[in-house]
Scaffold this motif. Structure first.
Motif, PDB file in Angstrom:
ATOM      1  N   VAL A  13       0.855  -1.185   0.000  1.00 42.67           N
ATOM      2  CA  VAL A  13       0.000   0.000   0.000  1.00 42.67           C
ATOM      3  C   VAL A  13       0.892   1.235   0.000  1.00 42.67           C
ATOM      4  CG1 VAL A  13      -1.866  -1.177   1.212  1.00 42.67           C
ATOM      5  CG2 VAL A  13      -0.165   0.119   2.517  1.00 42.67           C
ATOM      6  N   VAL A  14       0.258   2.352  -0.278  1.00 43.29           N
ATOM      7  CA  VAL A  14       0.944   3.633  -0.211  1.00 43.29           C
ATOM      8  C   VAL A  14       0.602   4.275   1.134  1.00 43.29           C
ATOM      9  CG1 VAL A  14       1.178   5.919  -1.263  1.00 43.29           C
ATOM     10  CG2 VAL A  14       0.887   3.890  -2.712  1.00 43.29           C
ATOM     11  N   GLU A  15       1.562   4.936   1.685  1.00 44.76           N
ATOM     12  CA  GLU A  15       1.372   5.580   2.984  1.00 44.76           C
ATOM     13  C   GLU A  15       0.045   6.334   3.035  1.00 44.76           C
ATOM     14  OE1 GLU A  15       4.615   8.184   3.910  1.00 44.76           O
ATOM     15  OE2 GLU A  15       4.702   7.469   5.990  1.00 44.76           O
ATOM     16  N   LYS A  16      -0.581   6.236   4.183  1.00 44.33           N
ATOM     17  CA  LYS A  16      -1.858   6.882   4.514  1.00 44.33           C
ATOM     18  C   LYS A  16      -3.073   6.079   4.044  1.00 44.33           C
ATOM     19  CE  LYS A  16       0.052  11.533   4.723  1.00 44.33           C
ATOM     20  NZ  LYS A  16      -0.023  12.937   4.238  1.00 44.33           N
ATOM     21  N   GLU A  17      -2.845   5.042   3.290  1.00 40.00           N
ATOM     22  CA  GLU A  17      -3.973   4.171   2.932  1.00 40.00           C
ATOM     23  C   GLU A  17      -4.335   3.325   4.140  1.00 40.00           C
ATOM     24  OE1 GLU A  17      -2.880   3.294  -1.762  1.00 40.00           O
ATOM     25  OE2 GLU A  17      -3.510   1.679  -0.454  1.00 40.00           O
ATOM     26  N   ASP A  18      -5.583   2.899   4.201  1.00 40.35           N
ATOM     27  CA  ASP A  18      -6.027   1.925   5.197  1.00 40.35           C
ATOM     28  C   ASP A  18      -5.795   0.535   4.621  1.00 40.35           C
ATOM     29  OD1 ASP A  18      -9.036   3.781   6.188  1.00 40.35           O
ATOM     30  OD2 ASP A  18      -6.892   4.186   6.499  1.00 40.35           O
ATOM     31  N   VAL A  19      -5.495  -0.413   5.499  1.00 44.29           N
ATOM     32  CA  VAL A  19      -5.251  -1.782   5.024  1.00 44.29           C
ATOM     33  C   VAL A  19      -5.794  -2.777   6.045  1.00 44.29           C
ATOM     34  CG1 VAL A  19      -2.905  -1.776   6.001  1.00 44.29           C
ATOM     35  CG2 VAL A  19      -3.489  -3.402   4.190  1.00 44.29           C
ATOM     36  N   THR A  20      -6.396  -3.847   5.552  1.00 36.06           N
ATOM     37  CA  THR A  20      -6.930  -4.889   6.433  1.00 36.06           C
ATOM     38  C   THR A  20      -6.234  -6.210   6.152  1.00 36.06           C
ATOM     39  OG1 THR A  20      -9.100  -3.853   6.649  1.00 36.06           O
ATOM     40  CG2 THR A  20      -8.980  -6.211   7.086  1.00 36.06           C
ATOM     41  N   LEU A  21      -5.755  -6.810   7.209  1.00 33.01           N
ATOM     42  CA  LEU A  21      -5.108  -8.107   7.126  1.00 33.01           C
ATOM     43  C   LEU A  21      -6.095  -9.165   7.628  1.00 33.01           C
ATOM     44  CD1 LEU A  21      -1.644  -7.127   8.680  1.00 33.01           C
ATOM     45  CD2 LEU A  21      -2.459  -6.834   6.347  1.00 33.01           C
ATOM     46  N   ASP A  22      -6.307 -10.178   6.803  1.00 31.47           N
ATOM     47  CA  ASP A  22      -7.320 -11.188   7.120  1.00 31.47           C
ATOM     48  C   ASP A  22      -6.729 -12.361   7.889  1.00 31.47           C
ATOM     49  OD1 ASP A  22      -8.804 -10.783   3.834  1.00 31.47           O
ATOM     50  OD2 ASP A  22      -9.154  -9.668   5.690  1.00 31.47           O
ATOM     51  N   CYS A  23      -7.549 -12.912   8.776  1.00 36.03           N
ATOM     52  CA  CYS A  23      -7.157 -14.096   9.534  1.00 36.03           C
ATOM     53  C   CYS A  23      -8.392 -14.963   9.742  1.00 36.03           C
ATOM     54  CB  CYS A  23      -6.565 -13.698  10.880  1.00 36.03           C
ATOM     55  SG  CYS A  23      -6.233 -15.106  11.989  1.00 36.03           S
ATOM     56  N   VAL A  24      -8.308 -16.204   9.327  1.00 33.27           N
ATOM     57  CA  VAL A  24      -9.385 -17.165   9.535  1.00 33.27           C
ATOM     58  C   VAL A  24      -8.825 -18.334  10.321  1.00 33.27           C
ATOM     59  CG1 VAL A  24     -10.990 -18.748   8.417  1.00 33.27           C
ATOM     60  CG2 VAL A  24     -10.580 -16.496   7.423  1.00 33.27           C
ATOM     61  N   TYR A  25      -9.568 -18.798  11.312  1.00 31.18           N
ATOM     62  CA  TYR A  25      -9.044 -19.859  12.185  1.00 31.18           C
ATOM     63  C   TYR A  25     -10.004 -21.034  12.248  1.00 31.18           C
ATOM     64  CZ  TYR A  25     -12.310 -17.857  15.553  1.00 31.18           C
ATOM     65  OH  TYR A  25     -13.448 -17.399  16.175  1.00 31.18           O
ATOM     66  N   GLU A  26      -9.475 -22.160  12.666  1.00 26.40           N
ATOM     67  CA  GLU A  26     -10.269 -23.374  12.876  1.00 26.40           C
ATOM     68  C   GLU A  26      -9.875 -23.978  14.207  1.00 26.40           C
ATOM     69  OE1 GLU A  26      -9.806 -24.669   8.190  1.00 26.40           O
ATOM     70  OE2 GLU A  26      -9.992 -26.232   9.715  1.00 26.40           O
ATOM     71  N   THR A  27     -10.872 -24.302  14.999  1.00 30.12           N
ATOM     72  CA  THR A  27     -10.646 -25.022  16.249  1.00 30.12           C
ATOM     73  C   THR A  27     -11.949 -25.648  16.697  1.00 30.12           C
ATOM     74  OG1 THR A  27      -9.913 -24.867  18.544  1.00 30.12           O
ATOM     75  CG2 THR A  27     -11.050 -22.953  17.654  1.00 30.12           C
ATOM     76  N   ARG A  28     -11.858 -26.755  17.390  1.00 24.47           N
ATOM     77  CA  ARG A  28     -13.052 -27.406  17.928  1.00 24.47           C
ATOM     78  C   ARG A  28     -13.310 -26.968  19.361  1.00 24.47           C
ATOM     79  NH1 ARG A  28     -12.000 -33.581  15.679  1.00 24.47           N
ATOM     80  NH2 ARG A  28     -12.274 -33.103  13.483  1.00 24.47           N
ATOM     81  N   ASP A  29     -12.357 -26.276  19.939  1.00 22.67           N
ATOM     82  CA  ASP A  29     -12.528 -25.834  21.314  1.00 22.67           C
ATOM     83  C   ASP A  29     -13.467 -24.642  21.390  1.00 22.67           C
ATOM     84  OD1 ASP A  29      -9.153 -26.594  22.282  1.00 22.67           O
ATOM     85  OD2 ASP A  29     -11.007 -27.637  22.774  1.00 22.67           O
ATOM     86  N   THR A  30     -14.179 -24.557  22.496  1.00 21.22           N
ATOM     87  CA  THR A  30     -15.058 -23.403  22.700  1.00 21.22           C
ATOM     88  C   THR A  30     -14.322 -22.290  23.433  1.00 21.22           C
ATOM     89  OG1 THR A  30     -15.896 -24.415  24.729  1.00 21.22           O
ATOM     90  CG2 THR A  30     -17.155 -24.793  22.698  1.00 21.22           C
ATOM     91  N   PHE A  77      -7.480  -7.624  11.108  1.00 23.49           N
ATOM     92  CA  PHE A  77      -6.674  -6.539  11.684  1.00 23.49           C
ATOM     93  C   PHE A  77      -6.603  -5.409  10.654  1.00 23.49           C
ATOM     94  CE2 PHE A  77      -3.598  -4.052  13.534  1.00 23.49           C
ATOM     95  CZ  PHE A  77      -2.259  -4.323  13.269  1.00 23.49           C
ATOM     96  N   THR A  78      -7.007  -4.217  11.082  1.00 27.87           N
ATOM     97  CA  THR A  78      -6.995  -3.067  10.186  1.00 27.87           C
ATOM     98  C   THR A  78      -6.033  -2.013  10.700  1.00 27.87           C
ATOM     99  OG1 THR A  78      -9.263  -3.431   9.429  1.00 27.87           O
ATOM    100  CG2 THR A  78      -8.373  -1.204   9.171  1.00 27.87           C
ATOM    101  N   ILE A  79      -5.220  -1.513   9.807  1.00 30.64           N
ATOM    102  CA  ILE A  79      -4.347  -0.375  10.117  1.00 30.64           C
ATOM    103  C   ILE A  79      -4.891   0.812   9.344  1.00 30.64           C
ATOM    104  CG2 ILE A  79      -2.013   0.563  10.030  1.00 30.64           C
ATOM    105  CD1 ILE A  79      -0.952  -2.311   9.968  1.00 30.64           C
ATOM    106  N   THR A  80      -5.213   1.846  10.060  1.00 32.53           N
ATOM    107  CA  THR A  80      -5.743   3.070   9.458  1.00 32.53           C
ATOM    108  C   THR A  80      -4.593   4.043   9.218  1.00 32.53           C
ATOM    109  OG1 THR A  80      -7.813   2.761  10.667  1.00 32.53           O
ATOM    110  CG2 THR A  80      -7.379   4.957   9.793  1.00 32.53           C
ATOM    111  N   GLY A 107       1.523 -15.809   7.970  1.00 40.14           N
ATOM    112  CA  GLY A 107       1.984 -14.424   7.980  1.00 40.14           C
ATOM    113  C   GLY A 107       1.591 -13.665   6.728  1.00 40.14           C
ATOM    114  N   THR A 108       1.438 -12.367   6.893  1.00 43.38           N
ATOM    115  CA  THR A 108       1.184 -11.445   5.780  1.00 43.38           C
ATOM    116  C   THR A 108       2.265 -10.381   5.801  1.00 43.38           C
ATOM    117  OG1 THR A 108      -1.221 -11.746   5.831  1.00 43.38           O
ATOM    118  CG2 THR A 108      -0.384  -9.749   4.786  1.00 43.38           C
ATOM    119  N   ARG A 109       2.975 -10.283   4.707  1.00 42.91           N
ATOM    120  CA  ARG A 109       4.016  -9.249   4.606  1.00 42.91           C
ATOM    121  C   ARG A 109       3.372  -7.966   4.103  1.00 42.91           C
ATOM    122  NH1 ARG A 109       9.379  -9.227   4.573  1.00 42.91           N
ATOM    123  NH2 ARG A 109       9.415 -11.505   4.503  1.00 42.91           N
ATOM    124  N   LEU A 110       3.442  -6.925   4.919  1.00 46.35           N
ATOM    125  CA  LEU A 110       2.884  -5.632   4.561  1.00 46.35           C
ATOM    126  C   LEU A 110       4.010  -4.684   4.194  1.00 46.35           C
ATOM    127  CD1 LEU A 110       0.549  -3.572   4.395  1.00 46.35           C
ATOM    128  CD2 LEU A 110       0.941  -3.087   6.829  1.00 46.35           C
TER     129      LEU A 110
END
Lengths: 114, 114
Positions: A13-30, A77-80, A107-110
């Protein structure tokens, strides 16, 4: 089994842009915890946030915000107004009673360009 | 210093040699983890120590890998008869609360097996 998926391997991204990093998880635990860590070029991972599975309130810390949605098993996760210093690899992680350790996503390289 | 200390920071060795990597956790942290990070990849759990309990070795990839923690403090990860696929950054982390809390990471030991 636990699994964390970060589908975005690299974002630019270019400086001052907002960016969202996605994360999806799986678990059987509550009962589980979700984390975000930042790994700057220096290499040392730094803790950003922890949320437990019973607290779906979104959280904001300065330019950082996190959106936890159990319905979609996501913890995004969003960075504004991104800054060059935000350039790093960001890891999402999951911990639960199924094991003693945190399971990390790939991991996501930003890259934030001036 | 007050953080997690790892040594050596860099190690180059020849295939077939044994190597030892050291981790000095934060004083008072009862939980200690070893993770492995291959180039451009996420973190792979290796082993977990918690107080005086038997370690969780479920992540060790082969019997060439072993680790010990003396006096509940310093830990040593030993890799015998190193292979090229062992090349990676070995990260140590410590925590007061085990997996439910914040992990404090060292800067890692970069191992290169020629």
């Amino acid at each position: 089994a636990q699994k964390v998926t970060q589908a975005q391997t690299e974002i630019s991204v270019v400086e001052k842009e907002d960016v969202t990093l996605d994360c999806v998880y799986e678990t059987r635990d509550t009962t589980y915890y979700l984390f975000w860590y930042k790994q700057p070029p220096s290499g040392e991972l730094v803790f950003l946030i922890r949320r437990n599975s019973f607290d779906e309130q979104n959280e904001i810390s300065g330019r950082y915000s996190w959106n936890f949605q159990k319905s979609t098993s996501s913890f995004n996760f969003t960075i504004t107004a991104s800054q060059v210093v935000d350039s790093a690899v960001y890891f999402c992680a999951l911990g639960s009673n199924a094991g003693n350790m945190l399971t990390f996503g790939g991991g996501t390289r930003l890259m934030v360009k001036p | 210093g007050a953080g997690v200390s790892q040594s050596p920071s860099n190690k180059v060795t020849e295939k077939g040699k044994d190597v030892e990597l050291r981790c000095d956790p934060i004083s008072g942290h009862t939980a200690l983890y070893w993770y492995r990070q291959s180039l451009g990849q996420g973190l792979e759990f290796l082993i977990y120590f918690q107080g005086n309990s038997a370690p969780d070795k479920s992540g060790l990839p082969s019997d060439r890998f072993s680790a010990e923690r003396t006096g509940g403090s310093v830990s040593t990860l030993t890799i015998q008869r190193t292979q090229q696929e062992d090349s990676a950054v070995y990260l140590c982390a410590s925590s007061i609360q085990g997996w439910t809390g914040e992990l404090f990471f060292g800067e890692g030991s970069r191992l290169t097996v020629l």
